[in-house]
Enzyme design. Sequence first.
Site, PDB file in Angstrom:
ATOM      1  N   GLY A  48       0.743  -1.041  -0.009  1.00  0.00           N
ATOM      2  CA  GLY A  48      -0.041  -0.109  -0.072  1.00  0.00           C
ATOM      3  C   GLY A  48       0.852   1.120   0.020  1.00  0.00           C
ATOM      4  O   GLY A  48       2.128   1.083   0.387  1.00  0.00           O
ATOM      5  N   GLN A  53       2.698  10.116   0.769  1.00  0.00           N
ATOM      6  CA  GLN A  53       4.030   9.320   0.953  1.00  0.00           C
ATOM      7  C   GLN A  53       5.084   9.599  -0.270  1.00  0.00           C
ATOM      8  O   GLN A  53       6.046   9.248  -0.389  1.00  0.00           O
ATOM      9  CB  GLN A  53       3.963   8.112   0.972  1.00  0.00           C
ATOM     10  CG  GLN A  53       3.198   7.637   2.572  1.00  0.00           C
ATOM     11  CD  GLN A  53       3.102   6.058   2.669  1.00  0.00           C
ATOM     12  OE1 GLN A  53       2.393   5.469   1.928  1.00  0.00           O
ATOM     13  NE2 GLN A  53       4.000   5.432   3.249  1.00  0.00           N
ATOM     14  N   LEU A 102       6.359   1.947   4.629  1.00  0.00           N
ATOM     15  CA  LEU A 102       7.452   2.603   3.809  1.00  0.00           C
ATOM     16  C   LEU A 102       7.998   3.805   4.081  1.00  0.00           C
ATOM     17  O   LEU A 102       9.036   4.150   3.734  1.00  0.00           O
ATOM     18  CB  LEU A 102       6.878   2.706   2.452  1.00  0.00           C
ATOM     19  CG  LEU A 102       6.322   1.200   1.602  1.00  0.00           C
ATOM     20  CD1 LEU A 102       5.851   1.281   0.505  1.00  0.00           C
ATOM     21  CD2 LEU A 102       7.665   0.317   1.561  1.00  0.00           C
ATOM     22  N   HIS A 143      -4.728   1.522   7.132  1.00  0.00           N
ATOM     23  CA  HIS A 143      -3.438   1.917   7.164  1.00  0.00           C
ATOM     24  C   HIS A 143      -3.318   3.119   6.085  1.00  0.00           C
ATOM     25  O   HIS A 143      -2.847   4.189   6.696  1.00  0.00           O
ATOM     26  CB  HIS A 143      -2.481   0.848   7.099  1.00  0.00           C
ATOM     27  CG  HIS A 143      -1.100   1.571   6.986  1.00  0.00           C
ATOM     28  ND1 HIS A 143      -0.038   0.925   8.007  1.00  0.00           N
ATOM     29  CD2 HIS A 143      -0.145   2.294   6.223  1.00  0.00           C
ATOM     30  CE1 HIS A 143       1.006   1.555   7.791  1.00  0.00           C
ATOM     31  NE2 HIS A 143       0.859   2.432   6.692  1.00  0.00           N
ATOM     32  N   HIS A 147      -3.294   7.392   6.636  1.00  0.00           N
ATOM     33  CA  HIS A 147      -2.201   8.394   6.127  1.00  0.00           C
ATOM     34  C   HIS A 147      -2.823   9.621   5.431  1.00  0.00           C
ATOM     35  O   HIS A 147      -2.214  10.802   5.696  1.00  0.00           O
ATOM     36  CB  HIS A 147      -1.585   7.974   4.856  1.00  0.00           C
ATOM     37  CG  HIS A 147      -0.309   6.949   5.286  1.00  0.00           C
ATOM     38  ND1 HIS A 147       0.902   7.405   5.971  1.00  0.00           N
ATOM     39  CD2 HIS A 147       0.278   5.656   5.128  1.00  0.00           C
ATOM     40  CE1 HIS A 147       1.729   6.577   6.217  1.00  0.00           C
ATOM     41  NE2 HIS A 147       1.407   5.397   5.384  1.00  0.00           N
TER      42      HIS A 147
HETATM   43 NI    NI Z   1       2.452   3.590   5.722  1.00  0.00          NI
END
Ligand code: NI
Length: 178
Positions: A48, A53, A102, A143, A147
Amino acid sequence: MIRPIVQLGAEVLRTPCQPVAADDLGSDELRTLIDDMHETLADAGGVGLAAPQVGVGQRVILAGSFPSGQAPERPTVEVRCFINPRIVEMSEEREPAWEGCLSFLRYRVLVERARKITVEFLNPDGVPARLEAEGFFARVLQHEIDHLDGILTLNRVRSPEDVVDMQALPKQDEPRAE
Ligand code: NI
């Protein structure tokens, strides 16, 4: 194009994201963002990725599931894109499991999540859709949607014992990433 993955400490990771506007659906810019996110996620070998990100404060995520050496029982769900995703139903049943991210591979965090959820979202063409997910795939979705609200697994820690430093831990003591 593979984009650099923003790391823990960056403001974009703790800032709530803006919904994708109707005018932007189907735009070249949005398509490029989604293509780049797919490439970036595949390169990182993750399940994911959320737009913040890669430094973009928009409500776009990718989520999927596939078995790994550590977790051979995970189902295979092809990675797909969810625009403006919203959790509309959530089971009362919750499960704790260790999660990686990540944006901070160093730490693994024990997080309790709903076992089943229903998500409403737009697909990359802007068509509304609804999806039910359970188990590991439901966890990935929760999750990534976190974010979009500027919430990291570290924000959900209830006790210091719920965080492990993967660099410091002997290999045999590593908790499994779910
Ligand atoms: Ni994450």
